[in-house]
Design a protein around this motif. Structure first.
Motif, PDB file in Angstrom:
ATOM      1  N   SER A  48      79.694  35.280 -30.305  1.00 24.14           N
ATOM      2  CA  SER A  48      80.715  36.290 -30.070  1.00 24.14           C
ATOM      3  C   SER A  48      81.692  35.805 -28.996  1.00 24.14           C
ATOM      4  O   SER A  48      81.300  35.378 -27.918  1.00 24.14           O
ATOM      5  CB  SER A  48      80.064  37.597 -29.619  1.00 24.14           C
ATOM      6  N   ARG A  49      82.969  35.895 -29.299  1.00 19.35           N
ATOM      7  CA  ARG A  49      84.004  35.403 -28.397  1.00 19.35           C
ATOM      8  C   ARG A  49      83.991  36.138 -27.066  1.00 19.35           C
ATOM      9  O   ARG A  49      84.111  35.529 -26.000  1.00 19.35           O
ATOM     10  CB  ARG A  49      85.355  35.538 -29.089  1.00 19.35           C
ATOM     11  N   THR A  50      83.816  37.458 -27.095  1.00 30.85           N
ATOM     12  CA  THR A  50      83.832  38.235 -25.858  1.00 30.85           C
ATOM     13  C   THR A  50      82.634  37.902 -24.979  1.00 30.85           C
ATOM     14  O   THR A  50      82.761  37.814 -23.759  1.00 30.85           O
ATOM     15  CB  THR A  50      83.864  39.744 -26.151  1.00 30.85           C
ATOM     16  N   VAL A  51      81.474  37.685 -25.591  1.00 31.12           N
ATOM     17  CA  VAL A  51      80.273  37.351 -24.826  1.00 31.12           C
ATOM     18  C   VAL A  51      80.422  35.966 -24.201  1.00 31.12           C
ATOM     19  O   VAL A  51      80.078  35.760 -23.035  1.00 31.12           O
ATOM     20  CB  VAL A  51      79.012  37.418 -25.720  1.00 31.12           C
ATOM     21  N   VAL A  52      80.964  35.015 -24.960  1.00 34.61           N
ATOM     22  CA  VAL A  52      81.138  33.653 -24.447  1.00 34.61           C
ATOM     23  C   VAL A  52      82.133  33.656 -23.286  1.00 34.61           C
ATOM     24  O   VAL A  52      81.893  33.027 -22.248  1.00 34.61           O
ATOM     25  CB  VAL A  52      81.585  32.697 -25.576  1.00 34.61           C
ATOM     26  N   PHE A  53      83.249  34.387 -23.429  1.00 36.28           N
ATOM     27  CA  PHE A  53      84.219  34.463 -22.336  1.00 36.28           C
ATOM     28  C   PHE A  53      83.620  35.130 -21.106  1.00 36.28           C
ATOM     29  O   PHE A  53      83.879  34.708 -19.974  1.00 36.28           O
ATOM     30  CB  PHE A  53      85.481  35.214 -22.770  1.00 36.28           C
ATOM     31  N   ALA A  54      82.795  36.159 -21.306  1.00 35.59           N
ATOM     32  CA  ALA A  54      82.144  36.819 -20.174  1.00 35.59           C
ATOM     33  C   ALA A  54      81.194  35.859 -19.466  1.00 35.59           C
ATOM     34  O   ALA A  54      81.149  35.824 -18.225  1.00 35.59           O
ATOM     35  CB  ALA A  54      81.393  38.059 -20.650  1.00 35.59           C
ATOM     36  N   GLN A  55      80.455  35.053 -20.217  1.00 39.53           N
ATOM     37  CA  GLN A  55      79.539  34.085 -19.615  1.00 39.53           C
ATOM     38  C   GLN A  55      80.300  32.978 -18.881  1.00 39.53           C
ATOM     39  O   GLN A  55      79.869  32.523 -17.827  1.00 39.53           O
ATOM     40  CB  GLN A  55      78.618  33.477 -20.675  1.00 39.53           C
ATOM     41  N   ILE A  56      81.444  32.546 -19.443  1.00 41.28           N
ATOM     42  CA  ILE A  56      82.269  31.549 -18.758  1.00 41.28           C
ATOM     43  C   ILE A  56      82.753  32.112 -17.433  1.00 41.28           C
ATOM     44  O   ILE A  56      82.703  31.446 -16.395  1.00 41.28           O
ATOM     45  CB  ILE A  56      83.454  31.110 -19.647  1.00 41.28           C
ATOM     46  N   ASN A  57      83.213  33.367 -17.436  1.00 46.84           N
ATOM     47  CA  ASN A  57      83.686  33.991 -16.197  1.00 46.84           C
ATOM     48  C   ASN A  57      82.551  34.160 -15.185  1.00 46.84           C
ATOM     49  O   ASN A  57      82.771  34.004 -13.978  1.00 46.84           O
ATOM     50  CB  ASN A  57      84.353  35.332 -16.496  1.00 46.84           C
ATOM     51  N   ASN A  58      81.350  34.464 -15.657  1.00 44.07           N
ATOM     52  CA  ASN A  58      80.193  34.555 -14.753  1.00 44.07           C
ATOM     53  C   ASN A  58      79.883  33.203 -14.113  1.00 44.07           C
ATOM     54  O   ASN A  58      79.577  33.128 -12.919  1.00 44.07           O
ATOM     55  CB  ASN A  58      78.957  35.063 -15.495  1.00 44.07           C
ATOM     56  N   LEU A  59      79.960  32.132 -14.901  1.00 42.93           N
ATOM     57  CA  LEU A  59      79.714  30.795 -14.361  1.00 42.93           C
ATOM     58  C   LEU A  59      80.780  30.407 -13.342  1.00 42.93           C
ATOM     59  O   LEU A  59      80.491  29.735 -12.352  1.00 42.93           O
ATOM     60  CB  LEU A  59      79.664  29.766 -15.490  1.00 42.93           C
TER      61      LEU A  59
END
Length: 89
Positions: A40-51
């Protein structure tokens, strides 16, 4: 009444996938890394922002790279500061 079978879904560790792709392809944009990671694009972007928030990844000029200063180095510098303060007092 019959019971439903358990779902056989596989949980994906997006953090590991993102870390691997940024390590293999440094200085790529968030969008390019998102295309490489399946999910999921939104989940991946959220994880990138968390990192990025955890200072594991750096985001400079629209490009992602692995942070040179990891968690161990941060803790070591804090400990060194505490030791010098202790010695001075």
């Amino acid at each position: 009444m019959t019971k439903r079978a358990k779902k056989k879904t596989e949980t994906v560790n997006y953090r590991r996938e993102i870390w691997a792709h940024v390590g293999a392809y440094p200085l790529r944009t968030k969008d390019e890394i998102c295309r490489l990671v399946k999910g999921s694009r939104t989940v991946v972007f959220a994880q990138i922002n968390n990192l990025i928030d955890e200072k594991i990844l750096e985001y400079n000029g629209g490009k992602l790279s692995i942070s040179a200063e990891d968690d161990l180095e941060i803790k070591r510098s804090i400990l060194d500061d505490q030791l010098t303060n202790f010695r001075e007092s």
